[in-house]
Design a protein around this motif. Structure first.
Motif, short mmCIF file in Angstrom:
data_model
loop_
_atom_site.label_atom_id
_atom_site.label_comp_id
_atom_site.label_asym_id
_atom_site.label_seq_id
_atom_site.Cartn_x
_atom_site.Cartn_y
_atom_site.Cartn_z
N UNK A 1 -13.15 11.66 -7.41
CA UNK A 1 -12.59 10.72 -6.43
C UNK A 1 -13.56 9.56 -6.19
N UNK A 2 -14.83 9.93 -6.03
CA UNK A 2 -15.85 8.90 -5.81
C UNK A 2 -15.90 7.94 -6.98
N UNK A 3 -15.99 8.50 -8.18
CA UNK A 3 -16.10 7.68 -9.39
C UNK A 3 -14.86 6.82 -9.56
N UNK A 4 -13.70 7.46 -9.30
CA UNK A 4 -12.44 6.74 -9.49
C UNK A 4 -12.38 5.46 -8.68
N UNK A 5 -12.93 5.49 -7.46
CA UNK A 5 -12.81 4.30 -6.61
C UNK A 5 -13.68 3.14 -7.10
N UNK A 6 -14.60 3.41 -8.03
CA UNK A 6 -15.39 2.30 -8.57
C UNK A 6 -14.47 1.35 -9.34
N UNK A 7 -13.37 1.90 -9.88
CA UNK A 7 -12.42 1.06 -10.62
C UNK A 7 -11.41 0.39 -9.70
N UNK A 8 -11.46 0.73 -8.40
CA UNK A 8 -10.48 0.15 -7.47
C UNK A 8 -11.12 -1.02 -6.73
N UNK A 9 -10.61 -2.23 -6.90
CA UNK A 9 -11.21 -3.36 -6.22
C UNK A 9 -10.98 -3.31 -4.71
N UNK A 10 -12.01 -3.71 -3.98
CA UNK A 10 -11.91 -3.74 -2.52
C UNK A 10 -10.76 -4.66 -2.09
N UNK A 11 -10.54 -5.72 -2.84
CA UNK A 11 -9.49 -6.68 -2.48
C UNK A 11 -8.11 -6.01 -2.38
N UNK A 12 -7.93 -4.89 -3.10
CA UNK A 12 -6.61 -4.27 -3.07
C UNK A 12 -6.38 -3.46 -1.80
N UNK A 13 -7.43 -2.96 -1.17
CA UNK A 13 -7.19 -2.20 0.06
C UNK A 13 -7.82 -2.85 1.29
N UNK A 14 -8.16 -4.12 1.21
CA UNK A 14 -8.80 -4.76 2.36
C UNK A 14 -7.83 -4.89 3.54
N UNK B 1 -1.14 -6.20 -3.63
CA UNK B 1 -2.38 -5.43 -3.74
C UNK B 1 -2.18 -4.19 -4.61
N UNK B 2 -1.01 -3.57 -4.48
CA UNK B 2 -0.71 -2.41 -5.33
C UNK B 2 -0.68 -2.85 -6.79
N UNK B 3 -0.10 -4.03 -7.03
CA UNK B 3 -0.08 -4.55 -8.41
C UNK B 3 -1.49 -4.71 -8.94
N UNK B 4 -2.39 -5.28 -8.13
CA UNK B 4 -3.78 -5.44 -8.55
C UNK B 4 -4.43 -4.09 -8.81
N UNK B 5 -4.15 -3.14 -7.92
CA UNK B 5 -4.67 -1.78 -8.04
C UNK B 5 -4.30 -1.19 -9.40
N UNK B 6 -3.01 -1.24 -9.74
CA UNK B 6 -2.57 -0.63 -10.99
C UNK B 6 -3.05 -1.41 -12.21
N UNK B 7 -3.17 -2.70 -12.05
CA UNK B 7 -3.70 -3.52 -13.14
C UNK B 7 -5.11 -3.05 -13.51
N UNK B 8 -5.95 -2.88 -12.49
CA UNK B 8 -7.33 -2.46 -12.75
C UNK B 8 -7.38 -1.04 -13.31
N UNK B 9 -6.61 -0.13 -12.71
CA UNK B 9 -6.61 1.26 -13.18
C UNK B 9 -6.10 1.31 -14.61
N UNK B 10 -5.00 0.59 -14.89
CA UNK B 10 -4.40 0.64 -16.22
C UNK B 10 -5.38 0.14 -17.27
N UNK B 11 -6.01 -1.00 -16.98
CA UNK B 11 -6.96 -1.55 -17.95
C UNK B 11 -8.11 -0.58 -18.19
N UNK B 12 -8.60 0.05 -17.12
CA UNK B 12 -9.69 1.00 -17.27
C UNK B 12 -9.27 2.19 -18.13
N UNK B 13 -8.09 2.74 -17.84
CA UNK B 13 -7.62 3.90 -18.59
C UNK B 13 -7.42 3.55 -20.06
#
Lengths: 304, 312
Positions: free
Chosen positions: A138-151, B289-301
């Motif tokens: 979970x910790x590692x996973x959030x490194x790929x989640x940009x802060x801008x998406x949950x600000x 924001x959800x779109x950005x979230x999935x964009x980043x996750x998808x690219x990483x995966x």
């Protein structure tokens, strides 16, 4: 002495730089070698100029008079050095308040991050228990989640808690990052297991092992984390921008930014003096702890 | 990551007997283990995990400034698909990403290769290369804005001096604003990625280079056939980080151009910020924001899978 040293370096660099076949005559080697070195130095000078010119220009402009900043053709050096810009900025802006706020936030965040980060990292690196790996994922996973998406939800939660428009919000925002846990865990895993095993046999509790053995051994990693956190918090712009409405709470970055947008006839020379002042502490910290910065970043990249 | 953690498990733990007394020890371990993680996890959970979950809920509501939220299903997403300025922001983000990634990789790898030599002044140079990365975004933006100034800026003055009579308008022109931002982004980031590449270069075995040299490989051949393959793990990590950091680009654009001129440098993060914090359309902003979230996750995966396939 220096010649001896030079030849030593020469030979080592030789192999790395253009790796000539060992059978070559020494004259051939040195000619090729010198050419390679010359290219290396030229590249270095070009790169260094590109990297440092903006800083040079900033500092020089901070010593110009207000009109001189925009003079055509560009003047790289001020006609007369206007040192008074550095005096005036203190009285003509609230820079003292901004520095105080920034310093407070950065210090608290760094302390919290280093303490909770290294504490949690011990659990991840040296303990075995159910749920550990899932939690770490979970910790590692959030490194790929940009802060801008949950600000936005974060802002709403902190507002509901009555913390918007307060420095506490900025502190909480920065203090519990996954990066610190990750960095410290990487380091703890390089510390031999036998050490903590021996301590366990001696009857030390896990908490004492962390405090008496792990903390002293991980000073380099702690320094890396502390420096990176401090600099990041000092330079943060978005967090303060969203949370801090009250000018008394502004950080240095917000204050300097308002300096640009608020004054119609912005005195750019004065602004540059302020920017230089805002960079100096970070520059000093960086020069002193450069090794730790570099090591911290390198460690974080080791285990993609 | 999980597998590597498991294989690195201490051998002593395996000695724990499998019958009853072990379960008591295990429970004790679990409690102590959690107690280590809890202080950080409280903050991390409340300020990162909970907001991410709430984000998904919000994107299905019409949450606004008054805090009233009605479930609207996929309405926000439907609106997003037809929203012109979201489309522009999305394309601009891709534009920035596609320009920024290769440019930064080439620059930072070049710097790292240069610094990997034992030239004089390398230490000073490394400091210089890293300096932009630790400089605040506000300072960077103000200084580069003036450097890029079309009429009185030093950059155009240099361009005119070398014979370009009509240099670009940079931040004042819709075509050149994004390239200008990319240049500054690369300038800022290359020191950081250089450090990662330098660390990676240390892992390239000397013997491989020696062997290739014996076989008559030139400098370039050795770089392509020895250095690059050995750097693959580093390259992977750098590419993933660069991609995420490019897709979420925000502060640089906010202070340098504010998305302008027009919408020529408006990006997804800024779209979220505008709709959310300036117009209080929290629900709609959340769908972006959800779109950005999935964009980043998808690219990483995708990059992760690709890396795995190639390493087999």
């Amino acid at each position: 002495m220096s010649e001896l040293l030079d030849r030593n370096i020469t030979q080592r660099t030789l192999r790395k730089l253009d790796d000539p076949k060992p059978r070559r005559t020494s004259r051939e080697r040195s000619a090729r070698y010198r050419a390679g070195r010359a290219i290396g130095y030229i590249a270095m000078i070009v790169f260094a100029a590109a990297l440092l010119t903006p800083f040079f220009w900033m500092i020089m402009s901070s010593l110009k008079s207000a009109n001189e900043v925009f003079s055509v053709p560009v003047q790289w050096l001020p006609e007369t050095f206007v040192w008074s810009n550095y005096v005036e900025i203190w009285s003509r802006s609230d820079i003292i308040t901004w520095i105080r706020n920034t310093l407070l936030v950065s210090t608290v965040v760094t302390l919290l991050q280093v303490l909770t980060g290294s504490f949690a990292a011990y659990g991840f690196a040296k303990m075995r228990f159910r749920g550990r790996d899932v939690l770490f994922l979970l910790y590692i996973g959030t490194i790929a989640v940009p802060w801008q998406s949950y600000m936005i939800p974060q802002f709403i939660l902190l507002t509901e808690a009555g913390l918007s428009n307060s420095l506490v919000a900025i502190m909480l925002l920065q203090a519990f990052g996954a990066f610190g846990v990750f960095l410290m865990k990487q380091y703890y895993e390089t510390i031999p297991e036998e050490l903590s095993e021996a301590a366990r046999i001696d009857g030390l509790s896990e908490y004492s092992i962390w405090r008496k053995i792990m903390l002293p051994l991980s000073v380099p990693a702690l320094a890396s984390l502390a420096l990176l956190t401090f600099v990041n918090t000092w330079n943060d712009y978005l967090g303060p921008l969203i949370y801090l409405r009250n000018p008394d709470l502004w950080t240095l970055q917000l204050g300097l930014r308002s300096f640009v947008s608020n004054l119609y006839d912005t005195n750019y020379a004065l602004l540059f003096a302020g920017l230089t002042i805002s960079i100096v502490p970070i520059a000093i910290i960086f020069m002193l702890g450069q090794r730790y910065f570099v090591e911290g970043i390198a460690t974080s990249g080791l285990k993609g | 990551m999980a597998t590597s953690a498991r294989t690195a498990a201490p051998p002593a733990a395996r000695k724990v007997p499998q019958h009853r007394p072990g379960s008591k020890l295990r429970r004790h371990n679990t409690i102590v283990g959690w107690s280590f993680i809890l202080p950080n996890f409280l903050g991390f959970g409340l300020l990162t995990l909970v907001p991410i979950v709430v984000l998904f809920y919000m994107s299905f509501t019409n949450w606004n400034a008054f805090g009233t939220a009605d479930w609207v299903g996929f309405a926000n997403y439907e609106r997003l698909l037809t929203d012109g300025s979201f489309r522009i922001s999305f394309l601009n983000t891709l534009y920035y990403t596609v320009l920024h990634i290769p440019l930064t990789i080439v620059a930072s790898l070049g710097l790292a290769l240069l610094l990997n030599n034992k030239l004089r002044g390398v230490a000073f140079f490394r400091t210089a290369a890293f300096f932009p990365y630790i400089t605040s975004i506000v300072a960077i933006a103000v200084v580069w804005n003036l450097l890029f100034s079309p009429d009185s800026g030093p950059i155009n003055e240099v361009l005119r001096a070398i014979g370009i009579t009509e240099p670009p308008g940079w931040l004042t022109s819709p075509e050149w604003a994004m390239p200008a931002v990319v240049i500054v982004g690369t300038w800022r980031d290359m020191g950081y990625y250089m450090v990662l590449f330098l660390a990676g270069l240390q892992t390239v075995p000397r013997e491989l280079h020696e062997a290739a040299r014996m076989d008559g490989a030139g400098v370039w051949q050795r770089f392509v056939n020895v250095t690059l393959p050995c750097l693959r793990p580093t390259m992977f990590f750098v590419t993933v980080m660069l991609t995420i950091n490019s897709l979420k680009i925000f502060d640089l654009i906010l202070v340098m151009t504010g998305g302008g001129p027009g919408q020529s440098t408006s990006v997804i993060s800024q779209f979220i910020y505008r709709r959310g914090f300036e117009e209080n359309q929290f629900g709609f902003a959340s769908s972006a924001a959800v779109a950005l979230f999935f964009l980043c996750i998808a690219v990483t995966v995708v990059q992760f899978l690709w890396n795995k396939k190639r390493s087999v």
